[in-house]
Scaffold this motif. Structure first.
Motif: not given
Length: 310
Positions: A227-254
């Motif tokens: 999947t992707g973590l977008s450098w462009a998205d990192s400038f959106r409001p609450n970007a880290l909250d979204w990245f954290d939620r995404q990566m936590e949801a995917l924690a059971d996968f490689q």
């Protein structure tokens, strides 16, 4: 949470890197080398993969080799869609991988392969079965693109949009699931290919499909995901909250996380395909993501040799 990181996506495709700004890929190469060093400083054993190339071009790979771009990396990757976009036939898959193996010492991943249901779902189902036959034993990682159809209202990440004709509209029919989440014929064929096949699924910012996608992937027996973590998205409001939620949801996968997309206000041109004004800023983004998501217990120098061939 990370099995590997991928530096950019399809750098030799003008829908993802602007060749008018950087015609010899010098700026791209320097950006990747800087980012690789920054990631290595944070996680020395975390596997690093050059962004999957499309088209599959040995000449481009030789260029990367000559510029020293591959020196700090652990693998390269290719993308292929012979039933939809490429000017070669599906049975040429082993030959295409061999062409890249011939010009680099690194393992070759297939980080995107897929077939659209644009013409017929039966074509996609056959394409999945035939791809599995052709790629068996050919690559340490194979990521099928994708789980979901791309919603038409979101638009596809291409340079010329609707002017590309049917080539553009095929982007919206690559999923094993339709936009409404109902299965296509190819879903059962794909399920027979896991865990040898992983998935490539891009999640848009605050993507409402995330939790449902996780449930489907577990049901299908998927173990590795790109999947992707977008450098462009990192400038959106609450970007880290979204990245954290995404990566936590995917924690059971490689997870292989792809770092890409230039923020418009940080590019030489105001476009996600532009080389950055200051390439160190991309390195800083990559390093920050690795610090945040590369779980030390899974960052091992021997990780690459342990990746089994399907």
């Amino acid at each position: 949470m990370l099995e590997a990181v991928m530096l950019w996506n399809e750098p030799n495709n003008k829908s993802h890197w602007d060749p008018e700004i950087d015609p010899d890929w010098f700026l791209f190469g320097e950006m990747v080398k800087d980012a690789s060093r920054a990631i290595r400083a944070e996680a020395p054993g975390l596997p690093q993969v050059l962004g999957g190339i499309s088209p599959i071009d040995p000449g481009f790979m030789r260029r990367m080799q000559a510029q020293g771009v591959l020196d700090g990396l652990d693998a390269v990757a290719v993308h292929g869609f012979p039933l939809d976009w490429n000017l070669w036939q599906i049975h040429e898959w082993p030959q295409k991988i061999a062409e890249i193996r011939a010009v680099t010492h690194l393992p070759v991943w297939v980080s995107e392969v897929g077939v659209s249901s644009f013409g017929a779902e039966e074509v996609q189902a056959w394409g999945c079965r035939r791809t599995a036959e052709l790629l068996k034993g050919q690559a340490p990682r194979i990521h099928w693109y994708s789980l979901y159809d791309l919603p038409l209202e979101w638009g596809a990440t291409t340079r010329h949009k609707e002017a590309e004709g049917s080539s553009y509209y095929r982007h919206f029919h690559m999923g094993l699931l339709r936009q409404d989440g109902t299965p296509k014929l190819a879903l059962e064929d794909f399920a027979r290919c896991t865990p040898d096949f992983g998935l490539c699924q891009w999640f848009h910012f605050e993507d409402p499909r995330l939790d449902e996608a996780v449930a489907w992937m577990k049901r299908l027996g998927v173990t590795h995901l790109r999947t992707g973590l977008s450098w462009a998205d990192s400038f959106r409001p609450n970007a880290l909250d979204w990245f954290d939620r995404q990566m936590e949801a995917l924690a059971d996968f490689q997870v292989t996380a792809t770092f890409c997309f230039t923020p418009e206000h940080r590019g030489i041109a105001a476009h996600h395909t532009s080389a950055p004004l200051v390439r160190a800023e991309f390195s800083e983004f990559c390093a920050a993501m690795v610090r945040r998501y590369a779980e030390p217990a899974r960052v091992r120098a021997e990780a690459m040799p342990e990746m089994p061939l399907p």
